[in-house]
Design an enzyme around this catalytic site. Structure first.
Site, short mmCIF file in Angstrom:
data_model
loop_
_atom_site.label_atom_id
_atom_site.label_comp_id
_atom_site.label_asym_id
_atom_site.label_seq_id
_atom_site.Cartn_x
_atom_site.Cartn_y
_atom_site.Cartn_z
CB CYS A 85 12.64 8.41 9.21
SG CYS A 85 13.66 7.39 8.15
CE LYS A 87 -1.90 2.82 2.83
NZ LYS A 87 -1.80 4.05 2.03
CD GLU A 110 9.70 11.95 12.37
OE1 GLU A 110 8.62 11.35 12.47
OE2 GLU A 110 10.73 11.43 11.88
CD GLU A 127 12.57 3.63 8.87
OE1 GLU A 127 12.43 4.54 9.72
OE2 GLU A 127 12.66 3.84 7.65
P1 NDP Z 1 1.59 7.94 8.46
O1 NDP Z 1 2.33 7.14 9.45
O2 NDP Z 1 0.16 8.25 8.71
O3 NDP Z 1 1.67 7.26 7.00
C1 NDP Z 1 2.53 6.25 6.59
C2 NDP Z 1 1.75 5.16 5.86
O4 NDP Z 1 0.85 4.52 6.77
C3 NDP Z 1 0.88 5.68 4.73
O5 NDP Z 1 0.82 4.70 3.70
C4 NDP Z 1 -0.46 5.81 5.41
O6 NDP Z 1 -1.56 5.85 4.56
C5 NDP Z 1 -0.47 4.57 6.27
N1 NDP Z 1 -1.41 4.60 7.40
C6 NDP Z 1 -1.91 5.69 8.06
N2 NDP Z 1 -2.74 5.30 9.04
C7 NDP Z 1 -2.79 3.94 9.02
C8 NDP Z 1 -3.47 2.94 9.78
N3 NDP Z 1 -4.29 3.27 10.78
N4 NDP Z 1 -3.26 1.65 9.48
C9 NDP Z 1 -2.43 1.30 8.47
N5 NDP Z 1 -1.79 2.18 7.70
C10 NDP Z 1 -1.94 3.50 7.97
O7 NDP Z 1 2.38 9.29 8.23
P2 NDP Z 1 1.82 10.67 7.65
O8 NDP Z 1 1.86 10.61 6.19
O9 NDP Z 1 0.49 11.03 8.26
O10 NDP Z 1 2.92 11.69 8.19
C11 NDP Z 1 2.81 12.14 9.53
C12 NDP Z 1 4.16 12.18 10.19
O11 NDP Z 1 4.71 10.87 10.23
C13 NDP Z 1 5.21 13.00 9.45
O12 NDP Z 1 5.11 14.35 9.75
C14 NDP Z 1 6.47 12.38 10.00
O13 NDP Z 1 6.73 12.92 11.26
C15 NDP Z 1 6.11 10.91 10.16
N6 NDP Z 1 6.55 10.10 9.01
C16 NDP Z 1 7.65 9.31 9.18
C17 NDP Z 1 8.14 8.61 8.11
C18 NDP Z 1 9.36 7.76 8.23
O14 NDP Z 1 10.07 7.59 7.24
N7 NDP Z 1 9.62 7.18 9.38
C19 NDP Z 1 7.54 8.69 6.78
C20 NDP Z 1 6.35 9.47 6.73
C21 NDP Z 1 5.90 10.16 7.82
P3 NDP Z 1 -1.98 7.20 3.78
O15 NDP Z 1 -1.61 6.84 2.40
O16 NDP Z 1 -3.43 7.38 3.95
O17 NDP Z 1 -1.20 8.32 4.33
#
Ligand code: NDP
Length: 496
Positions: free
Chosen positions: A299, A190, A400, A265
Site C-alpha cells: 500500500c 476475515k 494505485e 488503512e
Molecule cells: P479489497 O479492498 O476488495 O479487499 C480487501 C479485503 O476486503 C478482502 O478481505 C476482501 O474480501 C474484503 N472486501 C471486499 N469487498 C468488501 C465489502 N464490500 N465489504 C467488506 N469487505 C470486503 O481489495 P482487492 O483484493 O479487490 O484489491 C483491489 C485493489 O485494492 C488492489 O489492486 C490495490 O490497489 C488495493 N489494495 C490495497 C491494499 C492495502 O494494503 N491498502 C491491500 C489489498 C488491495 P475478498 O477476500 O473477497 O477479497
C-alpha cells in the site's frame, strides 16, 4: 515450480484436505457446505479448498465473539495471564516459522526469503510487543472537584470485525489481532479470499496458546458476502479494515447505520522524491525496494518516483538497468527478488494499467508486459517496469496499480517536488533522498502523508505508527496509537 523445496509435513496436511473455519473454538464447515479454491500464484494450480463463509457463518461467529466478550473470559482475565497467552502466540509463530513461511509463499507467491525473514518474524514481534502493553494500559485519576473522586477506566471496545487483504496475510492478522487482544476485545477475522491459509493455521496456534473459545473467530469467504455481513452486523462494535480505498468508502457508508467505530488503512500513490544532491546509488536501491518489494503489492509503494530534472535521465537509466538485474521466478528460489502477482484478477488489473500507460504516451524503459518465460507462463508474473514520459494527470500516475510498476517523473526544485508529491488524493507514505538535512526536514513536514522516510524506504517497526492522511484512511496501526483504536475511556464519578 517450488517442488525442489522440501515442504514441512504440516504444510502438506494444510494444503491437502479442505480447510474449515474457526467459530467458538471449533473447526466447522460453512453452513451452506460451500468451499472455494485457493490457487498457487506461481503455477496457477489449486492449493487447497477452503470453507466459504457467508452471512450465516458470520452471524454464528459474531454471536460467539459477543458471548465471549460479555462473559468476560478474556477482558477480565488477569492481565499477566493474558500477557502470557500473547507471548505464547509469538513463541508458537516462531516455532512454526518455516511452515508458516512456506504456506505464505505457496498461497501469496511472495519470495520465501521475504516470508521467512520479514513477514513471519514481524508477525511474532507484533504479538510480543502487544503482550508487553497488557500490563501497562492505564486509566487516570482526574483533578476533579474534591467533593468527588473521578477516574477513567480504559475499556475494550467490544466485538471487532477485522477484514484484511492478501498482500501480507499473516502479518495483517498480527497487526489486527495483537492490539485488539491486548486491549481485551474479541474478534471475527476475515482473511482475503486469495490468501486464507496462514490465518487458518494461526487459528490453530491461537487455540494451542490458550486463547479461550469465541475470543478469536476466523471466517474465510468473499468480501461481498462474508465481509459485508460483518460490516452490517448490529452486534459488531468496531470494524478494522485494510484494503482498497473503494471498499473503505463502502465500509464507511455501511457502518453509518449502526455507528460502529471504524479504522481504515487504504491505498496509496506514494511520492518518492530524489534530489540531485542525494547519494544516487542508495536512492536507486531505495527506489527498487520502494516499488518492487512484494512485486509492488504494497500500500505504501513509492510508485511516483520524482527525480530532480538534472538527474532524471541518468537516474531512470540506472534504475532500469538495476531492475533488469533482479531475478523474477520461482518464489522458493533464494535468488528470486520478484515473485508473481497474487491472482489472475490482479494480473489483469496490472497489465490493464500497463496498456493504459503506453496508450497515454508513457515509455517503458524496461518491462511493460506480462512475463511468460519458460516455466513462468502458467503463473501470474509481470515484468518489473520502469516508465518515463509520465505526466501527473495520466491514469498510471493517479491510480494505485499494486504491481511492479514505477513512473519516473522530473521536478524543477523543492517547491515543485512538494507540489507534485502532494498532488494526489492519497497520503499514506513518502520518501525523500537528499544530503541536505534542512531540506530533508522541510520536505518531510510539507508532504501530507502518514509516514515519511528520509534516505530510506519501507522501514517498518511495531514501535512506530502507520496509517494514512487524506483518502489513505484514518486511524493509526502499530505502536501505542493502535491501543486507541481498541479501547474507549469510561469516566467514573464517586461522591466522597
Ligand atoms: P479489497 O479492498 O476488495 O479487499 C480487501 C479485503 O476486503 C478482502 O478481505 C476482501 O474480501 C474484503 N472486501 C471486499 N469487498 C468488501 C465489502 N464490500 N465489504 C467488506 N469487505 C470486503 O481489495 P482487492 O483484493 O479487490 O484489491 C483491489 C485493489 O485494492 C488492489 O489492486 C490495490 O490497489 C488495493 N489494495 C490495497 C491494499 C492495502 O494494503 N491498502 C491491500 C489489498 C488491495 P475478498 O477476500 O473477497 O477479497
Amino acid at each position: 515450480m517450488g517442488a525442489a523445496v522440501k515442504l514441512e509435513s504440516s504444510v502438506e496436511r494444510f494444503v491437502g484436505a479442505p480447510r474449515k473455519m474457526l467459530i467458538d473454538g471449533k473447526w466447522v464447515e460453512a453452513a451452506s457446505g460451500k468451499t472455494f479454491e485457493t490457487p498457487n500464484p506461481a503455477t496457477g494450480q489449486v492449493l487447497a479448498r477452503v470453507a466459504a463463509g457467508d452471512a450465516e457463518d458470520v452471524d454464528r461467529a459474531v454471536r460467539a465473539a459477543r458471548r465471549a466478550f460479555d462473559e468476560g473470559s478474556w477482558a477480565r482475565m488477569a492481565p499477566a495471564q493474558r500477557e502470557g497467552i500473547l507471548l505464547r502466540i509469538a513463541d508458537l509463530i516462531e516455532k512454526h516459522a518455516d511452515e508458516l513461511a512456506q504456506l505464505e509463499t505457496l498461497d501469496n507467491g511472495k519470495p520465501f526469503t521475504e516470508s521467512r525473514h520479514v513477514d513471519i518474524p514481524a508477525a511474532a514481534g507484533t504479538f510480543r510487543y502487544y503482550a508487553g502493553w497488557i500490563t501497562k494500559i492505564y486509566g487516570e485519576t482526574n483533578p476533579s472537584d474534591p467533593a468527588f473522586f473521578n477516574f477513567t477506566l480504559r475499556e475494550p471496545v467490544g466485538v471487532c470485525g477485522q477484514i484484511i487483504p492478501w498482500n501480507f496475510p499473516l502479518l495483517m492478522c498480527a497487526w489486527k489481532l495483537g492490539p485488539s487482544l491486548a486491549c481485551g476485545n474479541t474478534s471475527i477475522l476475515k482473511p482475503a479470499e486469495q490468501t486464507p491459509l496462514t490465518a487458518l493455521r494461526l487459528g490453530e496456534l491461537l487455540l494451542e496458546a490458550g486463547v479461550p473459545p469465541g475470543v478469536v473467530n476466523i471466517v474465510p469467504g468473499f468480501g461481498e458476502t462474508a465481509g459485508a455481513a460483518l460490516v452490517r452486523h448490529p452486534m459488531v462494535d468496531k470494524i478494522a479494515f485494510t484494503g482498497s480505498t473503494e471498499v473503505g468508502k463502502e465500509i464507511h457508508r455501511e457502518t453509518a447505520a449502526t455507528l460502529k467505530r471504524v479504522s481504515l488503512e487504504l491505498g496509496g500513490k506514494s511520492p518518492n522524491i530524489v534530489f540531485s544532491d542525494a547519494d544516487t546509488d542508495a536512492a536507486v536501491q531505495g527506489a527498487l525496494l520502494g516499488v518492487f518489494f512484494n512485486a509492488g503489492q504494497v500500500c505504501c509503494a513509492g510508485t511516483r518516483l520524482f527525480v530532480e530534472q538534472k538527474l532524471h535521465d541518468k537516474f531512470a537509466e540506472k534504475l532500469a538497468q538495476t531492475a533488469g538485474g533482479m531475478q523474477q521466478g520461482d518464489p522458493f528460489d533464494p535468488a528470486t527478488r520478484v515473485g508473481p502477482l497474487v491472482s489472475k484478477e490482479q494480473l489483469d488489473r496490472v497489465t490493464g494499467y500497463l496498456a493504459a500507460g503506453k496508450k497515454e504516451g508513457a515509455k517503458p524503459l524496461i518491462g511493460g508486459e506480462r512475463n511468460t518465460e519458460k516455466g513462468l507462463e502458467k503463473g501470474w508474473f509481470v515484468k518489473p517496469t520502469v516508465f518515463t514520459g509520465v505526466k501527473n494527470d495520466m491514469k498510471i500516475a493517479r491510480e494505485e496499480i499494486f504491481g511492479p510498476v514505477v513512473s519516473v517523473i522530473p521536478f524543477k526544485d523543492e517547491n515543485d517536488a512538494v507540489l507534485q508529491g502532494n498532488a494526489t488524493n492519497y497520503g499514506l507514505a513518502a520518501g525523500v533522498w537528499t544530503r541536505d538535512v534542512s531540506k530533508a526536514h522541510r520536505v518531510a513536514r510539507a508532504i501530507r502523508a502518514g509516514t515519511v522516510w528520509v534516505n530510506c524506504y519501507n522501514v517498518f517497526d511495531v514501535v512506530s505508527p502507520f496509517g494514512g492522511y487524506k483518502q489513505s484512511g484514518y486511524g493509526r496501526e502499530l505502536s501505542s496509537y493502535a491501543l486507541d483504536l481498541y479501547t474507549q475511556a469510561k469516566s467514573v464519578w464517586i461522591k466522597v
